[in-house]
Design an enzyme around this catalytic site. Structure first.
Site, PDB file in Angstrom:
ATOM      1  N   SER A 174      22.631 -11.504  57.444  1.00  7.67           N
ATOM      2  CA  SER A 174      22.242 -11.265  58.987  1.00  7.67           C
ATOM      3  C   SER A 174      23.553 -10.841  59.886  1.00  7.67           C
ATOM      4  CB  SER A 174      21.625 -12.379  59.809  1.00  7.67           C
ATOM      5  OG  SER A 174      22.539 -13.650  59.671  1.00  7.67           O
ATOM      6  N   GLY A 175      23.576 -10.188  60.850  1.00  6.16           N
ATOM      7  CA  GLY A 175      24.688  -9.703  61.798  1.00  6.16           C
ATOM      8  C   GLY A 175      24.440  -9.696  63.125  1.00  6.16           C
ATOM      9  N   ASP A 176      25.337  -9.100  64.039  1.00  8.17           N
ATOM     10  CA  ASP A 176      24.992  -9.258  65.474  1.00  8.17           C
ATOM     11  C   ASP A 176      23.860  -8.145  65.535  1.00  8.17           C
ATOM     12  OD1 ASP A 176      27.060 -10.759  65.647  1.00  8.17           O
ATOM     13  OD2 ASP A 176      28.646  -9.283  66.059  1.00  8.17           O
TER      14      ASP A 176
ATOM     15  N   ASP B  47      36.629   2.030  57.325  1.00  9.48           N
ATOM     16  CA  ASP B  47      36.347   0.757  57.022  1.00  9.48           C
ATOM     17  C   ASP B  47      36.365   0.248  55.674  1.00  9.48           C
ATOM     18  OD1 ASP B  47      35.881  -2.164  57.551  1.00  9.48           O
ATOM     19  OD2 ASP B  47      33.997  -1.782  58.329  1.00  9.48           O
TER      20      ASP B  47
END
EC number: 2.7.10.1
Length: 1005
Positions: free
Chosen positions: A643-645, A760
């Site tokens: 999960s992330g923002d 990235d």
């Protein structure tokens, strides 16, 4: 005849002993008599010596039955030596025999005047021989068995009342080896009468035990020996384990081992195997009894091993004999149909009679009836059955690709495991249907007939399934890549058409579809045709200017190439002299270029150009151009794996009709998102959709309809590269690690060739599948650099740490393929350090300042020199001097082809980061330590905090003491994992190098 001198008259006591002789009984069970004097009538025929010793007496008892005895009573004279020898006794195979002697003996105290010469014992001897020796035996040849004394002796008073005191003694004789033997009695001065002698041996009787017949067995030669006897299985039985028993010296059977069991068709009954009766069977040997025949079966004769099925009943090949016989099922019931255009859905109920089985499946038979139901034919291979035509488990079926306005007859058969054994036709339910009107199928074949400057002639074939009368064809055409702006159509009534009014020298796309009264079919596959170019007409001056322009361009291009060759030092390292190439290959000539490791031969990615989604005027057009829409109902989410923002990453499966489910990773946008967040989220999918390379994560599709927003990609079983390496610390060879790096490099080379800058690249953004193939992922959104000195480039998905970013990208926000090369060098360090955090626990501010001052990460423990040198080249301060990804892949290929170049490990020679030195304590302070990191902090920084207690128990309280440790000291702490030992020793080696070079000069790269 008067008695001899010194002898008492025997008649005085023989009569009293007569009754005792009658008490002699036959041999007990298990005993075989070799000699029994009680059965001899008259003289026994024994020899006596000397003549005045033993006397043979024949008398009668009180029943007037004759009785014979040998008596001696020379008690008045001293030094008696009177011998009585039996006749020769055959041994009959016995190894040990027993002598049972019945005798009477008078008490010496009851006779006056004989105390000095009277004895109350006698001796027993034996002599072995292979034949009868007659009278030529000598005393010295005999072997003594025992001295025998009487348990009871009689007196004169006993004679008066005729009371017999009979003694019975048994002595064993053996072991015997010759064919026969003699027994001899030696009298040494007793008043004695031998009433009977029985010589016998013991044997174990014949018997049946555990269905094994054991024959009689003679006992062994010793009193403690056991004779092993093997049994024979009785009739209609067979060995389960070899049957054996042991015959003891007492003639008893001991220790039964093994057994026999009744054969198939027979059961045990009273130590015998008897045949199974009619109506019963036994399928296998064993202890079990015969069983009654299963339902619908019978046995035709006794001793049946299986029961035969009744008429019209069957048993499948895999059914056991104990299962009931079954029959084919009846036909399915309640068959209904639902016609939809040229497809039909069939549903039915299971048969009322399953035939006694549960393995029922269904087969569908399709017949097409163009004229009448009595004249039908097979439907053909074009008909599609979903899920399948045969071996259906569910009672439903979809039949598609049928002809319009056609009669069909469908037969649904119910079958089970014995249907193929029955000669009778299968029972089926039948339904007849008529398909509706439908549009024609797709035009498959279209080709160019002629192409001019302003016109194109096309030719195509009629659809395979016209589904009626074709009224016309529609030709759709447009300039390539301009379909969304405008397109034109043209009608034709035949399979040929000419499209005119086109632009010269322009590439057009053509598609054709057919139309019937039911509507239009699907357009054909697109076909590209380029119109002819107009013939140019130039005057002489124009031609001269064109030539001058071309010459000038060639000169400029040549100058650029010369300039590039002089300034690109890395290219020279690969292309000029062999001396420069040795820098990466340890003196070996580079191998020829070969296909990438993760590409099948002959399948290299086609070069193309990357299109930035944000440059499209219509935001959704990029998504439609580069992605595939997936119905949300085809996605089944099983679990959340991250999960992330902005959302969650889930594991699930993508349902593909007619195929197996595909495991996928699903990135879902969280609820409550804004339209901008949704557009930015799907922009990543538009980027991924343009890539097609085995080392780039593959996009399966997107879900954008409704309120859902999901990106569906292939599922990578081993997750991110950094976590995977930390989990398997020290478990891979250098060649395997180089192979992983080669995969990442190949993916980045592909992106670089497309003109895409990742920005990235890190081990956390590289995914690993089950075959250890590494694939570049995380094609995030635009990143913004904050003014904070500890800043990271941020996106809606989170922050990108400074420690992976090139200096010029941090300072000037200049991202390029060269900055991705810098990041790739850090990824190399992560891989060789098994997921170690770059620059350890330094802050972002310290990382930036240390890199600007020339510090570069040291070689990880066991890192080959060639790989660390490649890292240093990727970290060149001048981005123009860094290698390109194509050159990096070539270097890795060369190292893979020359494994010996990976044997030389690098030594730590780089200067430590000043910020790191400032943050540590004074390592030269001995065990006293300083005011910085503790041993626990150091262990946490290298992710070895689990060994805090080990170091504390070993007395290592400061890093000054840790610096003096060697490999043996580390193992002595109880650290057994080789990978952890290498990591701890590598960190100690790094600190030593940093300590020795803290005061040394720094140099920039």
């Amino acid at each position: 005849m008067a008695p001899a001198r010194g002898r008492l008259p025997p008649a005085l006591w023989v009569v009293t002993a007569a009754a005792a002789a009658a008490t002699c009984v036959s041999a007990a069970r298990g005993e075989v008599n070799l000699l029994d004097t009680s059965t001899i009538h008259g003289d026994w025929g024994w020899l006596t010596y000397p003549a005045h010793g033993w006397d043979s007496i024949n008398e009668v008892d009180e029943s007037f039955q004759p009785i014979h005895t040998y008596q001696v009573c020379n008690v008045m004279s001293p030094n008696q030596n009177n011998w009585l020898r039996t006749s020769w006794v055959p041994r009959d195979g016995a190894r040990r025999v027993y002598a049972e002697i019945k005798f009477t003996l008078r008490d010496c105290n009851s006779m006056p005047g004989v105390l000095g010469t009277c004895k109350e014992t006698f001796n027993l001897y034996y002599l072995e021989s292979d034949r009868d020796l007659g009278a030529s035996t000598q005393e010295s040849q005999f072997l003594k068995i025992d001295t025998i004394a009487a348990d009871e002796s009689f007196t004169g008073a006993d004679l008066g009342v005729r009371r017999l005191k009979l003694n019975t003694e048994v002595r064993s004789v053996g072991p015997l080896s010759k064919r026969g033997f003699y027994l001899a009695f030696q009298d040494i001065g007793a008043c004695l009468a031998i009433l009977s002698l029985r010589i016998y041996y013991k044997k174990c009787p014949a018997m049946v035990r555990n269905l094994a017949a054991f024959s009689e067995a003679v006992t062994g030669a010793d009193s403690s020996s056991l004779v092993e006897v093997r049994g024979q299985c009785v009739r209609h039985s067979e060995e389960r384990d070899t049957p054996k028993m042991y015959c003891s010296a007492e003639g008893e059977w001991l220790v039964p081992i093994g057994k026999c069991v009744c054969s198939a068709g027979y059961e045990e009954r009273r130590d015998a195997c008897v045949a199974c009766e009619l109506g019963f069977y036994k399928s296998a040997p064993g202890d079990q009894l015969c069983a009654r025949c299963p339902p619908h079966s019978h046995s035709a004769a006794p001793a049946a091993q299986a029961c035969h099925c009744d008429l019209s009943y069957y048993r499948a090949a895999l059914d056991p004999p104990s299962s009931a016989c079954t029959r084919p099922p009846s036909a399915p019931v309640n068959l209904i149909s639902s016609v939809n255009g040229t497809s039909v859905t069939l549903e039915w109920a299971p048969p009322l009679d399953p035939g006694g089985r549960s393995d029922i499946t269904y087969n569908a038979v399709c017949r097409r009836c163009p004229w009448a139901l009595s004249r039908c034919e097979a439907c053909g291979s074009g008909t599609r059955f979903v899920p399948q035509q045969t071996s259906l488990v569910q009672a439903s079926l979809l039949v598609a690709n049928l002809l319009a306005h056609m009669n069909y007859s469908f037969w649904i058969e119910a079958v089970n495991g014995v249907s193929d054994l029955s000669p009778e036709p299968r029972r089926a339910a039948v339904v007849n249907i008529t398909t509706n009107q439908a549009a024609p199928s797709q035009v498959v074949v279209i080709r160019q007939e002629r192409a001019g400057q302003t016109s194109v002639s096309l030719l195509w074939q009629e659809p395979e399934q016209p589904n009626g009368i074709i009224l016309e064809y529609e030709i759709k055409y447009y300039e390539k890549d301009k379909e969304m702006q405008s397109y034109s159509t043209l009608k034709a009534v035949t399979t040929r058409a000419t499209v005119s009014g086109l632009k010269p020298g322009t590439r057009y796309v053509f598609q054709v579809r057919a139309r019937t009264s039911a509507g239009c079919g699907r357009f054909s596959q697109a076909m590209e045709v380029e119109t002819g170019k107009p013939r140019p007409r130039y005057d002489t001056r124009t031609i001269v200017w064109i030539c001058l322009t071309l010459i000038t361009g060639l000169v400029v291009l040549l100058l650029l190439l010369i300039c590039k060759k002089r300034h690109c030092g890395y290219s020279k390292a690969f292309q000029d002299s062999d001396e420069e190439k040795m820098h990466y290959q340890n003196g070996q000539a580079p191998p020829p270029v070969f296909l990438p490791l993760h590409h099948p031969p002959g399948k290299l990615p086609e070069p193309q150009f990357y299109a930035e989604p944000h440059t499209y005027e219509e935001p959704g057009r990029a998504g439609r151009s580069f992605t595939r829409e997936i119905e949300a109902s085809r996605i089944h989410i099983e679990k959340i794996i991250g999960s992330g923002d902005s959302g969650e990453v889930c594991y699930g499966r993508l349902r593909v009709p007619g195929q197996r489910d595909v495991p996928v990773a699903i990135k879902a946008l969280k609820a409550g998102y804004t339209e901008r967040q949704r557009r930015d989220f799907l922009s990543e999918a538009s980027i991924m959709g343009q890539f097609d390379h085995p080392n780039i994560i593959r996009l399966e599709g997107v879900v954008t309809r409704g309120r859902l927003a999901m990106i569906v990609t292939e599922y990578m079983e081993n997750g991110s590269l950094d976590t995977f390496l930390r989990t398997h610390d020290g478990q891979f060879t250098i060649m395997q690690l180089v192979g992983m790096l080669r995969g990442v490099g190949a993916g980045m080379r592909y992106l670089s060739d497309l003109g895409y800058v990742h920005r990235d690249l890190a081990a956390r953004n590289v995914l690993v599948d089950s075959n250890l193939v590494c694939k570049v992922s995380d094609f995030g959104l635009s990143r913004v650099l904050e003014d904070d000195p500890d800043a990271a480039y941020t996106t809606t998905g989170g922050k990108i740490p400074i420690r992976w970013t090139a200096p010029e990208a941090i300072a000037f926000r200049t991202f390029s393929s060269a900055s991705d090369v810098w990041s790739f060098g850090v990824v190399m360090w992560e891989v060789l350090a098994y997921g170690e955090r770059p620059y350890w626990n330094m802050t972002n501010r310290d990382v930036i300042s240390s890199v600007e001052e020339g510090y570069r990460l040291p070689a990880p423990m066991g890192c080959p020199h060639a790989l660390h040198q490649l890292m240093l080249d990727c970290w060149h301060k001048d981005r123009a001097q860094r290698p390109r990804f194509s050159q990096i892949v070539s270097v890795l290929d060369a190292l893979i082809r020359s494994p010996e170049s990976l044997r030389a490990t690098a030594t730590v020679s780089r200067c430590p980061p000043p910020a790191f030195v400032r943050s540590c304590f004074d390592l030269r302070g001995g065990s006293g330590g300083g005011g910085g990191l503790t041993v626990g902090d150091w262990l946490d920084s290298i992710r070895m905090g689990r060994y805090r207690d080990h170091f504390a128990a070993g007395g290592y309280s400061s890093l000054g003491m840790v610096l003096r440790m060697n490999a043996q000291d580390v193992r002595a702490l109880g650290i057994t994992l080789m990978g952890h030992q290498k990591k701890i020793l590598g960190s100690i080696q790094t600190m030593r190098a940093q300590l020795t070079s803290t005061q040394g000069p720094r140099r920039h790269l």
